[in-house]
Design an enzyme around this catalytic site. Sequence first.
Site, short mmCIF file in Angstrom:
data_model
loop_
_atom_site.label_atom_id
_atom_site.label_comp_id
_atom_site.label_asym_id
_atom_site.label_seq_id
_atom_site.Cartn_x
_atom_site.Cartn_y
_atom_site.Cartn_z
N ARG A 2 -10.40 -3.64 -2.48
CA ARG A 2 -9.22 -4.13 -3.19
C ARG A 2 -8.47 -2.96 -3.86
O ARG A 2 -7.41 -2.54 -3.42
CB ARG A 2 -9.63 -5.19 -4.22
CG ARG A 2 -8.48 -6.02 -4.78
CD ARG A 2 -7.66 -5.34 -5.83
NE ARG A 2 -8.44 -4.95 -7.00
CZ ARG A 2 -7.97 -4.17 -7.96
NH1 ARG A 2 -6.74 -3.71 -7.91
NH2 ARG A 2 -8.74 -3.84 -8.98
N CYS A 55 -5.37 9.04 -7.07
CA CYS A 55 -4.32 8.98 -8.07
C CYS A 55 -3.10 9.73 -7.55
O CYS A 55 -3.15 10.94 -7.38
CB CYS A 55 -4.84 9.59 -9.35
SG CYS A 55 -3.69 9.44 -10.67
#
Length: 307
Positions: free
Chosen positions: A12, A239
């Site tokens: 997810r 990130c």
Amino acid sequence: MGTVLISEVGPRDGLQSVKSIMATADKCRWIDALVAAGLQEIEVGSFVPVHLLPQMADTAAVVRHALTHTGVTVMALVPNLRGAQAALEAGVQKLTIPVSASAAHSLANVRKTREAMVEEVRAIVRLRDAVAPFVKIEAGIATAFGCTIQGAVAEDDVIWLASECIAAGADESGLSDTTGMANPAQVRRLFTRLRAAIGPHAGAAHLHNTRGLGLANCLAAFDVGVTTFDASLGGLGGCPYAPGASGNVVTEDLVFMFEAMGVNTGIDIEKLMAARAPLQAGLPGEVLYGMTPEAGLPKNWSPNVRA
Ligand code: ZN
């Protein structure tokens, strides 16, 4: 030294942060490998509008596949009642709802105030009670340690919001370092306050490695009694604003840390590392992180060594 539950969020949290779309069959093979390694809880996708996250369009099919395994809790993220309806129809066993402690992030992310999100939690609880009373509901307090939009987030706001979510009927509330801003002292302080406020309803630590403090933060949480940790295989969910730094804590490194300390994870680390192969096959070209997979296991390493 105890036992911890590692909740794998790669399918997810990881997949929704990468650009490429993983094929359903590849997702299923990856989940099979995670289950084979001993993962007991997997967040397999999210129920969100397809135009927002096309990577998650097949979540219902992935849920149905994951449910063919026993011994694993099949989890999905839902941002609202409509998502919860779809998730419960698909047979999900645990729902996680992101609720931002930062007022600015809440408006930017789900276009709702924090108070409106608590009402959403209440509505989801009512639906669950009516149609699937055995399904557990977790409210994950996002931006609990800081926010890229708002900056600092008051600790009182975090504890207030977690308490409101439990009062609204959520079974657990955990804390997420969504933006990778947490430090160990802060983690210790906030999880201690969380437990004082909501007792056994205190949930998972979802910590990021954006600034290299992921494992230190997990250890700090463990030291104050946290026993459920979210992590992502290969640190998937990199990130975007810090190239080369992974986002989510790397499952392989987290499992290595705990097992080396004699803390039982129930996970076979060699099989866990083998689960990188189906992940990489499904996402060719995507960078996977992890210090333990790169360095390999130490000489004469025996899994589940007890201190
Ligand atoms: Zn994350």
